[in-house]
Design a protein around this motif. Structure first.
Motif, PDB file in Angstrom:
ATOM      1  N   ILE A 144      83.462  65.270  68.861  1.00  0.00           N
ATOM      2  CA  ILE A 144      84.054  65.157  70.195  1.00  0.00           C
ATOM      3  C   ILE A 144      82.990  64.952  71.258  1.00  0.00           C
ATOM      4  CG2 ILE A 144      84.113  67.675  70.594  1.00  0.00           C
ATOM      5  CD1 ILE A 144      86.772  67.258  72.040  1.00  0.00           C
ATOM      6  N   GLY A 145      81.831  65.595  71.061  1.00  0.00           N
ATOM      7  CA  GLY A 145      80.735  65.426  72.016  1.00  0.00           C
ATOM      8  C   GLY A 145      80.154  64.022  71.967  1.00  0.00           C
ATOM      9  N   MET A 146      79.984  63.491  70.750  1.00  0.00           N
ATOM     10  CA  MET A 146      79.462  62.130  70.594  1.00  0.00           C
ATOM     11  C   MET A 146      80.392  61.111  71.240  1.00  0.00           C
ATOM     12  SD  MET A 146      78.204  62.217  66.630  1.00  0.00           S
ATOM     13  CE  MET A 146      76.892  63.299  66.057  1.00  0.00           C
ATOM     14  N   GLU A 147      81.691  61.300  71.035  1.00  0.00           N
ATOM     15  CA  GLU A 147      82.668  60.352  71.587  1.00  0.00           C
ATOM     16  C   GLU A 147      82.705  60.421  73.114  1.00  0.00           C
ATOM     17  OE1 GLU A 147      86.180  61.533  69.534  1.00  0.00           O
ATOM     18  OE2 GLU A 147      85.719  60.348  67.741  1.00  0.00           O
ATOM     19  N   ALA A 148      82.594  61.635  73.673  1.00  0.00           N
ATOM     20  CA  ALA A 148      82.602  61.786  75.127  1.00  0.00           C
ATOM     21  C   ALA A 148      81.368  61.141  75.748  1.00  0.00           C
ATOM     22  CB  ALA A 148      82.676  63.265  75.497  1.00  0.00           C
ATOM     23  N   ARG A 149      80.220  61.330  75.123  1.00  0.00           N
ATOM     24  CA  ARG A 149      78.975  60.715  75.619  1.00  0.00           C
ATOM     25  C   ARG A 149      79.083  59.195  75.565  1.00  0.00           C
ATOM     26  NH1 ARG A 149      74.907  58.071  73.822  1.00  0.00           N
ATOM     27  NH2 ARG A 149      75.742  58.128  71.703  1.00  0.00           N
ATOM     28  N   TYR A 150      79.619  58.681  74.458  1.00  0.00           N
ATOM     29  CA  TYR A 150      79.777  57.232  74.279  1.00  0.00           C
ATOM     30  C   TYR A 150      80.733  56.656  75.334  1.00  0.00           C
ATOM     31  CZ  TYR A 150      81.212  52.869  71.962  1.00  0.00           C
ATOM     32  OH  TYR A 150      81.504  51.566  71.674  1.00  0.00           O
ATOM     33  N   ASN A 151      81.841  57.338  75.562  1.00  0.00           N
ATOM     34  CA  ASN A 151      82.801  56.878  76.569  1.00  0.00           C
ATOM     35  C   ASN A 151      82.195  56.906  77.968  1.00  0.00           C
ATOM     36  OD1 ASN A 151      84.828  56.427  74.683  1.00  0.00           O
ATOM     37  ND2 ASN A 151      85.659  58.492  74.865  1.00  0.00           N
ATOM     38  N   CYS A 152      81.337  57.874  78.209  1.00  0.00           N
ATOM     39  CA  CYS A 152      80.650  57.954  79.496  1.00  0.00           C
ATOM     40  C   CYS A 152      79.733  56.742  79.683  1.00  0.00           C
ATOM     41  CB  CYS A 152      79.851  59.256  79.579  1.00  0.00           C
ATOM     42  SG  CYS A 152      79.066  59.554  81.165  1.00  0.00           S
ATOM     43  N   CYS A 153      79.013  56.371  78.624  1.00  0.00           N
ATOM     44  CA  CYS A 153      78.159  55.175  78.681  1.00  0.00           C
ATOM     45  C   CYS A 153      78.997  53.939  78.992  1.00  0.00           C
ATOM     46  CB  CYS A 153      77.438  54.982  77.346  1.00  0.00           C
ATOM     47  SG  CYS A 153      76.082  56.142  77.055  1.00  0.00           S
ATOM     48  N   LYS A 154      80.131  53.821  78.327  1.00  0.00           N
ATOM     49  CA  LYS A 154      80.992  52.648  78.547  1.00  0.00           C
ATOM     50  C   LYS A 154      81.519  52.603  79.984  1.00  0.00           C
ATOM     51  CE  LYS A 154      84.045  52.900  75.226  1.00  0.00           C
ATOM     52  NZ  LYS A 154      85.171  52.429  74.367  1.00  0.00           N
ATOM     53  N   ALA A 155      81.882  53.793  80.526  1.00  0.00           N
ATOM     54  CA  ALA A 155      82.403  53.843  81.896  1.00  0.00           C
ATOM     55  C   ALA A 155      81.336  53.419  82.903  1.00  0.00           C
ATOM     56  CB  ALA A 155      82.897  55.250  82.209  1.00  0.00           C
ATOM     57  N   ILE A 156      80.100  53.881  82.707  1.00  0.00           N
ATOM     58  CA  ILE A 156      79.011  53.503  83.623  1.00  0.00           C
ATOM     59  C   ILE A 156      78.730  52.008  83.507  1.00  0.00           C
ATOM     60  CG2 ILE A 156      76.590  53.880  84.230  1.00  0.00           C
ATOM     61  CD1 ILE A 156      76.849  56.713  83.039  1.00  0.00           C
ATOM     62  N   GLN A 157      78.674  51.518  82.266  1.00  0.00           N
ATOM     63  CA  GLN A 157      78.414  50.094  82.041  1.00  0.00           C
ATOM     64  C   GLN A 157      79.508  49.231  82.666  1.00  0.00           C
ATOM     65  OE1 GLN A 157      76.014  48.421  81.016  1.00  0.00           O
ATOM     66  NE2 GLN A 157      76.774  46.429  80.338  1.00  0.00           N
ATOM     67  N   ARG A 158      80.763  49.663  82.525  1.00  0.00           N
ATOM     68  CA  ARG A 158      81.879  48.901  83.098  1.00  0.00           C
ATOM     69  C   ARG A 158      81.758  48.826  84.623  1.00  0.00           C
ATOM     70  NH1 ARG A 158      85.549  51.290  80.503  1.00  0.00           N
ATOM     71  NH2 ARG A 158      86.001  52.938  82.004  1.00  0.00           N
ATOM     72  N   SER A 159      81.421  49.945  85.233  1.00  0.00           N
ATOM     73  CA  SER A 159      81.276  49.970  86.692  1.00  0.00           C
ATOM     74  C   SER A 159      80.095  49.130  87.147  1.00  0.00           C
ATOM     75  CB  SER A 159      81.121  51.420  87.178  1.00  0.00           C
ATOM     76  OG  SER A 159      82.303  52.142  86.935  1.00  0.00           O
ATOM     77  N   LEU A 160      79.018  49.138  86.364  1.00  0.00           N
ATOM     78  CA  LEU A 160      77.860  48.296  86.678  1.00  0.00           C
ATOM     79  C   LEU A 160      78.238  46.817  86.662  1.00  0.00           C
ATOM     80  CD1 LEU A 160      74.749  49.774  84.817  1.00  0.00           C
ATOM     81  CD2 LEU A 160      74.881  49.183  87.231  1.00  0.00           C
TER      82      LEU A 160
END
Length: 523
Positions: free
Chosen positions: A461-477
């Protein structure tokens, strides 16, 4: 039967046979021991140790086969007697037999329902519900719920001409407190059958039974049981629509505002409100002033809590977070001069040591919901007032802390334990859709290093949350023309892309096989 030993042994083998029993097995068993013989032994051989429990288990498995169920219509008198016996085990069997009848009647449910009506089974099931032990009450409820799944069955439960003997409202009024709770539990089960059943229950004013029990809060255990039923009711797909037409929200709000109430009752009331207001559909049926009043009751409670009231505080924050998962809920939580969401934001970045861990954790998850982490991309951003209050509250919280900036706050929570980090990933994933937050995230290299490090988390669950956070930042960028055009952020974008390319789980770099050369052993 003079010697029941042979029957007892065979019935025990049949009942304890591993795996599913076939129709052939059931037929072979009944060829040796006909059903009338088994029923007679059950009704007469009271003094044989273990016989009743063994035969009950045997018949239970027998009636769960298609062949066994096909015999039930011929033995409805046995079901009638079984529902009225003093033996709780036999009562339980009789209730289960009714369910088997409805489940296995070769799709001709009308025949089964007619048999139940002609044999006057429904009033006997109600008696089992009220006067049986916990197990009997549960299987009686299951049988009635199964009956309610058919239009003809609903007519038996809710006849057009009200009958005092089976009218649930009248029936409940004559019961003990335990009996009333069981009737209310049945109402909730029936409510979940279909929207049509829920509509019938609403028109029959049965939801008012729940309201009456909440108003009469003399017995804490009964009130708590009713609140648990409401919590279950609020989860039902069509429950929100009908509950919004009652005074349930106002009653729950009054519980929260009542300082003389038990803390556990206030907590459950808050959780029910959170569940109800987490669905945008309720705002189509409920006036906004009513919702604002409910939110104000939780806001007022949070202001009055002492530091020692940790559990109630965490529950209040969780309930605000549930509300915030809906667009309308998040908007209202962030509206006004003193938005209720301020409690969530202040607590999310207030590290108070071990004693405040649960409060901070609840607040971070709540902020994740309010900021839109659980909503679709098109529904993350709220109206202008709500967005401005969200930004203002976070900058205000940062200025009051030693971190001074939001980026400092985000880094501080990412540096805490795994539970807090998980909640932090969710919060950042929602907030980073705002340009001001994206700038804060990108302005601190340590934040990017933290969220792109694949070895930071060790749980799925921690790995998936970190990964989703990366995707959210990348999407906003990608969506931000201001940031994506700045060469200074190219390195950040590349690092995020690399982290996303590795997937959510820890990926070890490929290790090439290296040949091992050893000198030969010599004499």
């Amino acid at each position: 039967m003079d010697d029941p030993t042979q029957l007892l042994e065979a019935a025990s083998d049949f009942a304890n046979y591993p795996g599913l029993l076939s129709d052939d097995s059931a037929r072979d068993f009944l060829n040796r021991f006909p059903l009338p013989l088994i029923i007679n032994a059950l009704q007469t051989q009271f003094d044989v140790p273990g016989l009743e429990s063994t035969l009950v288990a045997c018949l239970d498995r027998l009636f769960n086969t298609k062949f066994g169920a096909s015999l039930i219509p011929q033995y409805m008198p046995f079901v009638q007697v079984g529902l009225q016996t003093d033996s709780q085990a036999v009562r339980s069997l009789a209730c289960k037999t009714v369910t088997c009848l409805l489940e296995n009647i070769d799709n001709d449910y009308k025949v089964a329902v007619r048999l139940i009506e002609d044999s006057n089974i429904y009033p006997l099931l109600l008696d089992c519900l009220i006067n049986g032990n916990e197990q009997v009450a549960a299987v009686a409820t299951d049988a009635i719920k199964m009956l309610a799944g058919f239009p003809e069955g609903m007519e038996i439960i809710f006849p057009s001409a009200k009958e005092g003997g089976t009218d649930l409202a009248i029936f409940a009024s004559k019961c003990s407190s335990l009996g009333r709770v069981r009737v209310l539990a049945l109402v909730v089960k029936l409510f979940s059958v279909s929207r049509s059943a829920a509509s019938t229950i609403y028109r029959s004013n049965l939801l008012k039974l729940l309201e009456a029990e909440i108003r009469n809060a003399d017995d804490t255990l009964v009130t708590l049981s009713v609140l648990e039923l409401l919590y279950e009711l609020a989860e039902i797909e069509h429950g929100t629509e009908f509950l919004s037409k009652t005074s349930i929200l106002q009653l729950l709000s009054s519980i929260i505002s009542n300082n003389s109430m038990e803390s556990i009752l206030r907590s459950r009331a808050m959780m029910i409100i959170g569940r109800l207001l987490s669905k945008d559909i309720i705002y189509s049926f409920t006036d906004e002033p009513c919702v604002i009043a409910v939110i104000s009751s939780i806001d007022g409670r949070l202001q009055s809590l002492e530091p020692s009231d940790r559990d109630e505080c965490e529950t209040a924050l969780e309930s605000l977070g549930q509300m915030g998962s809906s667009v309308q809920g998040a908007t209202l939580l962030l509206s006004g001069l003193l938005p209720a969401a301020r409690h969530v934001i202040y607590a999310a970045f207030d590290r108070q040591g071990p004693q405040g861990h649960g409060k901070q954790l609840a607040a971070l998850h709540a902020l994740g919901n309010i900021s839109g982490e659980t909503r679709s991309e098109s529904n993350i951003i709220l109206n202008a007032e709500a967005e401005e209050n969200l930004r203002r509250l976070i900058y205000e919280t940062a200025s009051r802390s030693s971190k001074l900036t939001p980026s400092g706050l985000f880094l501080s929570v990412l540096q805490q334990d795994s539970e807090i980090r998980l909640a932090s990933y969710r919060t950042i994933s929602g907030l980073v859709a705002r340009p001001w937050c994206l700038m804060e995230i990108c302005s601190k290299q340590e934040i990017i290093d933290k969220v792109t490090n694949p070895s930071t988390e060790t749980t799925k669950i921690g790995m998936e949350a970190r990964y989703n956070c990366c995707k959210a930042i990348q999407r906003s960028l990608t969506l931000s023309s201001r940031v994506s055009a700045d060469p200074a952020f190219a390195g950040i974008a590349a690092k995020l892309q690399e982290a996303i390319g590795m997937g959510p789980y820890l990926v070890k770099k490929r290790v090439e096989v290296q040949p091992i050369v050893e000198t030969a052993d010599r004499f």
